[in-house]
Design an enzyme around this catalytic site. Structure first.
Site, mmCIF file in Angstrom:
data_model
loop_
_atom_site.group_PDB
_atom_site.id
_atom_site.type_symbol
_atom_site.label_atom_id
_atom_site.label_comp_id
_atom_site.label_asym_id
_atom_site.label_seq_id
_atom_site.Cartn_x
_atom_site.Cartn_y
_atom_site.Cartn_z
ATOM 1 C CD GLU A 21 -2.817 -1.314 2.598
ATOM 2 O OE1 GLU A 21 -3.855 -0.362 2.560
ATOM 3 O OE2 GLU A 21 -2.674 -1.993 3.296
ATOM 4 C CB SER A 153 -5.675 -1.680 0.524
ATOM 5 O OG SER A 153 -6.093 -0.614 -0.232
ATOM 6 C CE1 TYR A 224 -7.662 4.436 -1.915
ATOM 7 C CE2 TYR A 224 -7.525 2.426 -2.722
ATOM 8 C CZ TYR A 224 -7.072 3.322 -1.668
ATOM 9 O OH TYR A 224 -6.877 2.691 -0.406
ATOM 10 N NE ARG A 263 -13.141 2.418 7.010
ATOM 11 C CZ ARG A 263 -11.926 1.958 6.115
ATOM 12 N NH1 ARG A 263 -11.043 2.698 5.843
ATOM 13 N NH2 ARG A 263 -12.109 0.677 5.835
ATOM 14 C CG ASP A 265 -14.443 -1.825 6.802
ATOM 15 O OD1 ASP A 265 -14.695 -0.781 6.756
ATOM 16 O OD2 ASP A 265 -13.467 -2.259 6.415
ATOM 17 C CD GLU A 277 -10.665 -5.131 6.967
ATOM 18 O OE1 GLU A 277 -9.194 -4.925 7.458
ATOM 19 O OE2 GLU A 277 -10.816 -5.406 5.897
ATOM 20 C CG ASN A 279 -9.257 -0.563 8.096
ATOM 21 O OD1 ASN A 279 -8.422 -1.397 7.442
ATOM 22 N ND2 ASN A 279 -10.379 -0.857 8.192
ATOM 23 N N GLY A 283 -7.283 5.002 5.642
ATOM 24 C CA GLY A 283 -6.798 5.897 4.592
ATOM 25 C C GLY A 283 -7.280 7.246 4.742
#
Length: 319
Positions: A21, A153, A224, A263, A265, A277, A279, A283
C-alpha cells in the site's frame, strides 16, 4: 491537556514504507501534510520509512511528534510504533499492542467475540499446517471470502463462489502472508463506521458502500473510485441497525485497545451488523472513507481532526 504551539512544533508525517500500500500511503501522507499546514503547524516534513536515511532523518530531525500515515505491513501492525517508542517520539493513533491485534484479522475476531460483537463463521490457516477442504466448506459454505489474515486494502482477497475454486484462493492469499482467514459470505449491506476521539469516543456518520455491477466486493479498484459514486452518507439502513453499528464500532475500538482513530467495516445482515475488520490507520486520501465521514459532520474539519490526533499523541506521551 498539554498546550502545544502549532507554529513551532516539528511534525514528521510518516508515509510510503515497504508494504503493498506504499503509493496509497503517499497519497494519505500528502493530504495529512496539507491538512496540518492548514491547521497552523509551521514545520511539517514527510519521511519515508523505506528510505535508507530514514532512521537518521527521524532521530536527527528534532521532531516533537510523528503522524503515522502508513498502511499495511510495517505501519498498521505495530512495527513503526515500536521504533517510535524506542526513539522516544510521540505518535498518532494506536500503540504497538492494539495495532498488532487489529492488523491480524484472526486475532481481532477473538477480541470481537469476547466483547460480544457478531462475527462471520470462519476458519484460519497457518502456512505448513494440514487442512481439509471439505471440513472448511462445512463451516463457511462454498460462497466465502479468502484473505490474508494480516494485510490491507483488499490485496490477496478472493471471493469464492464454487467449492473447486477454494484451494486456488487459499494459494493466492498465502502469497501475501503466513496466515489465511476464510470466512462465510454474509449477505447484506456493506457499511463502514469511523471512530474518533480519546476518552469520549464518537462514531462518525456511517458510509454505505454502494455495490458496483462489475465488482463482487469492495476491492482495491472500487476503493479509489470517486466517493460520490461509491459512498452513500448517511447509509440507507434502519435506524436500529444504524445505532447498533455505531455502538459496535466503538465497542471494537475499545476491545482492541485502539487510540484516537479507527474505522470498522460491517455487513448489515437480516440479523443486524456483522463486523469484518477494524483499521487503526484508515486511508486519508481524497477518496478515502474516513475523510469523507468527517466531511459529513456538522462540526469537524479534516485539518482540525488531524491536529487533534497530534494533541492526543502529545497528551498520551505526557501521562
Amino acid at each position: 491537556m498539554v498546550e502545544i504551539n502549532r507554529a513551532k512544533m516539528r511534525v514528521a508525517v510518516l508515509a510510503g514504507g515497504r508494504s503493498s500500500e506504499r503509493e496509497i500511503s503517499f497519497s494519505s501522507g500528502k493530504n495529512v501534510v496539507d491538512a496540518l499546514r492548514t491547521a497552523g503547524f509551521g514545520e511539517v516534513e514527510m519521511l519515508d520509512p523505506a528510505s535508507e536515511t530514514f532512521l537518521s532523518d527521524l532521530t536527527g530531525g528534532s521532531f516533537d511528534v510523528a503522524f503515522i500515515a502508513l498502511h499495511g505491513e510495517g505501519g498498521e501492525d505495530g512495527k513503526i510504533q515500536s521504533v517510535l517508542d524506542f526513539c522516544g517520539i510521540p505518535y498518532t493513533g494506536s500503540d504497538v499492542t492494539s495495532s498488532a491485534l487489529a492488523a491480524d484479522k484472526d486475532l481481532s475476531k477473538v477480541m470481537y467475540e469476547r466483547a460480544g460483537i457478531p462475527v462471520a463463521p470462519g476458519v484460519s490457516l497457518v502456512r505448513g499446517q494440514s487442512y481439509d477442504l471439505d471440513e472448511i466448506l462445512s463451516i463457511v459454505s462454498d460462497h466465502c471470502f479468502v484473505k490474508p489474515a494480516v494485510n490491507g486494502s483488499s490485496y490477496g482477497i478472493t471471493y469464492v463462489k464454487k467449492a473447486q475454486d477454494l484451494q486456488a484462493a487459499i494459494d493466492v492469499a498465502f502469497g501475501f502472508g503466513d496466515k489465511v482467514l476464510i470466512e462465510k459470505r454474509i449477505e447484506g449491506t456493506e457499511i463502514t463506521v469511523g471512530v474518533y476521539g480519546g476518552d469520549n469516543l464518537r462514531a462518525l456518520p456511517i458510509v454505505e458502500i454502494l455495490k458496483q455491477e462489475d465488482a463482487d466486493f469492495f476491492d482495491l479498484r472500487v476503493k479509489y473510485i470517486s466517493p460520490d459514486k461509491i459512498h452513500r452518507i448517511p447509509a440507507q439502513i434502519s435506524e436500529a441497525d444504524y445505532s447498533r453499528a455505531q455502538e459496535l464500532a466503538c465497542a471494537a475500538h475499545r476491545a482492541l485497545g485502539c487510540m484516537s482513530v479507527s474505522r470498522s467495516d460491517f455487513i448489515v445482515s437480516e440479523e443486524g451488523p456483522v463486523i469484518l475488520e477494524t483499521n487503526t490507520i484508515p486511508g486519508m486520501t481524497d477518496t478515502s472513507l474516513y475523510p469523507d465521514e468527517i466531511r459529513h459532520t456538522d462540526d469537524l474539519t479534516f485539518p482540525e481532526v488531524c491536529a487533534s490526533f497530534i494533541q492526543m499523541a502529545i497528551d498520551r506521551a505526557e501521562k
